[in-house]
Design a protein around this motif. Structure first.
Motif, PDB file in Angstrom:
ATOM      1  N   SER A  98       0.857  -1.177   0.000  1.00  0.00           N
ATOM      2  CA  SER A  98       0.000   0.000   0.000  1.00  0.00           C
ATOM      3  C   SER A  98       0.895   1.230   0.000  1.00  0.00           C
ATOM      4  O   SER A  98       1.713   1.403   0.905  1.00  0.00           O
ATOM      5  N   SER A 120      -2.897   1.012  -5.316  1.00  0.00           N
ATOM      6  CA  SER A 120      -1.997   0.057  -4.653  1.00  0.00           C
ATOM      7  C   SER A 120      -2.604  -0.503  -3.381  1.00  0.00           C
ATOM      8  O   SER A 120      -2.521  -1.710  -3.113  1.00  0.00           O
ATOM      9  N   GLY A 121      -3.251   0.363  -2.581  1.00  0.00           N
ATOM     10  CA  GLY A 121      -3.786  -0.104  -1.306  1.00  0.00           C
ATOM     11  C   GLY A 121      -5.129  -0.788  -1.419  1.00  0.00           C
ATOM     12  O   GLY A 121      -5.315  -1.906  -0.916  1.00  0.00           O
ATOM     13  N   THR A 125      -5.140  -4.776  -3.009  1.00  0.00           N
ATOM     14  CA  THR A 125      -5.507  -5.767  -1.991  1.00  0.00           C
ATOM     15  C   THR A 125      -6.618  -6.681  -2.496  1.00  0.00           C
ATOM     16  O   THR A 125      -6.573  -7.901  -2.311  1.00  0.00           O
ATOM     17  N   ALA A 168      -7.911   4.732   0.949  1.00  0.00           N
ATOM     18  CA  ALA A 168      -7.412   3.400   0.609  1.00  0.00           C
ATOM     19  C   ALA A 168      -7.534   2.460   1.803  1.00  0.00           C
ATOM     20  O   ALA A 168      -7.933   1.290   1.660  1.00  0.00           O
ATOM     21  N   LYS A 169      -7.194   2.964   2.979  1.00  0.00           N
ATOM     22  CA  LYS A 169      -7.234   2.125   4.171  1.00  0.00           C
ATOM     23  C   LYS A 169      -8.673   1.820   4.594  1.00  0.00           C
ATOM     24  O   LYS A 169      -8.975   0.721   5.070  1.00  0.00           O
ATOM     25  N   GLN A 172      -9.769  -0.972   2.369  1.00  0.00           N
ATOM     26  CA  GLN A 172      -9.248  -2.256   2.856  1.00  0.00           C
ATOM     27  C   GLN A 172     -10.055  -2.766   4.035  1.00  0.00           C
ATOM     28  O   GLN A 172     -10.368  -3.957   4.128  1.00  0.00           O
TER      29      GLN A 172
END
Length: 248
Positions: A98, A120-121, A125, A168-169, A172
């Motif tokens: 990430s 990416s994150g 994932t 992004a987090k 996830q």
């Protein structure tokens, strides 16, 4: 490396293992005897960590390096296919990749930075999990471990990370939450970690064993690795869904 071989029967895939905490994970899983399949955005970065692991006495047939750009669906598919060419199952997938983006000002990041951070994150994932799920389902002990972040906790606001990193987090976190419920009946445990900023000590340095780990000290990579090893080491009726840490 230590002689502990508790994970000798485990085949582990780690994304973004070319540096920082991904490298730490690769070194520590190998130190426990696991067969490690590690990726980085460039093959050269992955190969550097592979050679570090080999130099610690890990057999050449027990550590493998791959290139994988988590923002590129074709690259993720090629990574999974390359692993599948070497093994018929994977026991642990560690979603570590990430990109971090700094900045409290939304305008401080370019559109390209925002896109890459989210791809990416969040997208990475999902794509990596989807690509490796068939190999995980062939395992008798499948675990998916995702390094989220305290930034993925609802209401978290203490980081200077950019809002795109928060997004992004949070993606996830939502993905792993629903995946935990949907894969339980298939015996797949989905384990997420939500750490604040932490000190990532080099596993090959003296600081790894000597780092202070009192209540007054910052969280360490040693403790995060210990959490992961604890969770995957539990009997299969024990589904530890997440680790949340006190914000300081």
């Amino acid at each position: 490396m230590a002689a502990d071989k508790a994970l000798e029967q485990h085949r582990v895939v780690i994304t973004a293992a070319g540096r920082d905490f991904g490298r730490t994970l690769a070194l520590r899983f190998a130190s426990r005897g696991a067969e490690v399949h590690l990726s980085a955005r460039t093959l050269e970065a992955a190969e550097r960590v592979r050679e570090e692991i080999r130099a610690q006495g890990h057999g050449a047939d027990r550590v493998h390096a791959y290139a994988c750009d988590l923002t590129d669906p074709a690259s993720v598919r090629e990574f999974a296919a390359a692993v599948a060419a070497r093994t018929d199952h994977v026991d642990v997938l560690v979603n570590n990749g990430s990109r971090y983006q700094h900045g409290t000002d939304l305008l401080s990041a370019s559109d390209e930075d925002v896109t890459d951070t989210l791809a990416s994150g969040a997208t990475g994932t999902v794509l990596a999990t989807k690509a490796f799920l068939p190999l995980l389902l062939e395992s008798a002990k499948p675990d998916i471990v995702t390094m989220v972040s305290g930034c993925g906790d609802a209401g978290h606001h203490r980081s200077d990370a950019h809002a795109a990193f928060y997004a992004a987090k949070s993606a996830q976190a939502g993905f792993t939450e629903i995946l935990s419920r949907r894969l339980r009946d298939q015996g797949v445990r989905v384990i997420s970690l939500y750490p604040p900023d932490f000190d990532n000590h080099d596993p090959l340095s003296e600081s790894w064993e000597g780092a202070p780990r009192t209540a007054k000290d910052p969280l360490t990579s040693q403790s995060l690795v210990d959490c992961i090893f604890f969770a995957i080491g539990q009997p299969r009726d024990c589904f530890i869904k997440s680790f949340h840490f006190e914000q300081v």
